[in-house]
Design an enzyme around this catalytic site. Structure first.
Site, PDB file in Angstrom:
ATOM      1  N   ALA A  52       0.814  -1.222   0.000  1.00  0.00           N
ATOM      2  CA  ALA A  52       0.000   0.000   0.000  1.00  0.00           C
ATOM      3  C   ALA A  52       0.845   1.269   0.000  1.00  0.00           C
ATOM      4  CB  ALA A  52      -0.930   0.002   1.211  1.00  0.00           C
ATOM      5  N   ALA A  53       2.109   1.167  -0.376  1.00  0.00           N
ATOM      6  CA  ALA A  53       2.993   2.336  -0.314  1.00  0.00           C
ATOM      7  C   ALA A  53       2.487   3.477  -1.184  1.00  0.00           C
ATOM      8  CB  ALA A  53       4.406   1.938  -0.730  1.00  0.00           C
ATOM      9  N   GLY A  54       2.115   3.173  -2.434  1.00  0.00           N
ATOM     10  CA  GLY A  54       1.625   4.214  -3.326  1.00  0.00           C
ATOM     11  C   GLY A  54       0.315   4.812  -2.848  1.00  0.00           C
ATOM     12  N   ASP A  55      -0.552   3.987  -2.300  1.00  0.00           N
ATOM     13  CA  ASP A  55      -1.831   4.474  -1.777  1.00  0.00           C
ATOM     14  C   ASP A  55      -1.619   5.363  -0.553  1.00  0.00           C
ATOM     15  OD1 ASP A  55      -3.099   2.960  -3.757  1.00  0.00           O
ATOM     16  OD2 ASP A  55      -3.184   1.194  -2.449  1.00  0.00           O
TER      17      ASP A  55
END
Length: 306
Positions: free
Chosen positions: A249-252
């Site tokens: 979920a890094a980009g989110d």
């Protein structure tokens, strides 16, 4: 409390397995562990913004099943208004995720109810968009629905953010309705045909998109940080060095951090710096929505990190 941000997109249950390394073609590996956790790019981004204290609403669809109920509950626990999450006759979307010991992943998405989200459904939730200052979309819902939602948001005078994932060619009339495009390097390559391996190529990709209508872009580059490109100028932001255990979920989380700080300050660069901090916390934790930090957790993490 009026809505400040609306996220329109996917809601998935993430079925995750942990392995020592990612498998090769035709290879069978034994997993060390498995889990079922709430996810989906839309749900993750809504939860990320909500957990950072911003009044956020989610527009999407889930099935009438146990996974759908869990996804709605998870959003509500993150402070998200779920009145725009509608029921579908299709089963709730799922994502099959394989994560190695370095935190790298492979993800396969089964859209399910997400692909039942129509333009008519967006019209039904227009009142949520009318309240918001900012509208966030991704491409894990039908493309024509995402295009319609962007057009409606711009017609209503809202600032729009598009995370073009999964990546695809974007027409100029679509890009003209995007105030800020946030791709990763792989998505930028797919959209423009230019592999962003250095600053010159990042600028070339941004120039191509600017000609088609999108003037401002943030390209996330994983451990290399991110690039902010606006009006032909580029600024690099270094990533915070942490030990990543799960980058799912890094980009989110980055998008959630950006939105939360931008709505607070209306300062692009300050919002990007904060987004980098939020993403750094997220990759040190397992799971998607459960890994997303609150404002207090972001502050505490970076104070302890020095």
């Amino acid at each position: 409390m009026s809505i400040k941000a609306v996220v329109i997109g996917s809601l998935n249950m993430d079925l995750t397995v942990s392995v020592e390394r990612l498998p090769g073609e035709g290879e069978t590996l034994l997993a060390g562990s498995s889990s079922e956790l709430p996810g989906g790019k839309g749900g993750n981004q809504a939860a990320a913004i909500g957990k950072l204290g911003v009044a956020t609403a989610m527009i999407g669809k889930v099935g009438d099943d146990a996974y759908g109920k869990r996804l709605i509950h998870s959003l509500q626990q993150s402070g998200v208004d779920t009145s725009g999450v509608m029921p579908s006759a299709e089963p709730t979307g799922m994502a099959m995720i394989t994560i190695d010991r370095e935190g790298r992943n492979h993800i396969v998405v089964i859209p399910g109810a997400n692909y039942d989200l129509t333009c008519e459904d967006i019209d039904k939730q227009r009142h949520l968009i009318e309240q918001a200052e900012l509208v966030v979309l991704q491409l894990e819902i039908p493309y024509e629905t995402a295009v319609y939602a962007l057009e409606l948001a711009k017609r209503l005078g809202k600032r729009t953010i598009l995370n073009p994932a999964p990546a695809r060619t974007l027409e100029p009339e679509v890009l003209a309705n995007v105030d800020l495009l946030i791709p990763n390097e792989h998505e930028l390559h797919t959209i423009t045909g230019i592999a962003p391996v250095n600053e010159q190529q990042l600028l070339a990709g941004a120039a191509q998109l600017a000609e088609q209508g999108t003037q401002t872009m943030v390209v996330t580059l994983g451990a290399a940080g991110c690039a902010f490109i606006q009006g032909g100028s580029l600024r690099m932001f270094d990533a915070t060095r942490v030990h990543a255990v799960d980058t799912t979920a890094a980009g989110d989380s980055f998008i959630g951090g950006y939105v939360a700080e931008y709505l607070e300050t209306h300062d692009e660069e300050q919002a990007i710096r904060y987004a980098m901090k939020a993403a750094a916390v997220t990759v040190t934790r397992h799971g998607a929505q459960q890994s997303l930090p609150t404002r207090a957790e972001v502050r505490a993490f970076h104070e302890s990190d020095g």
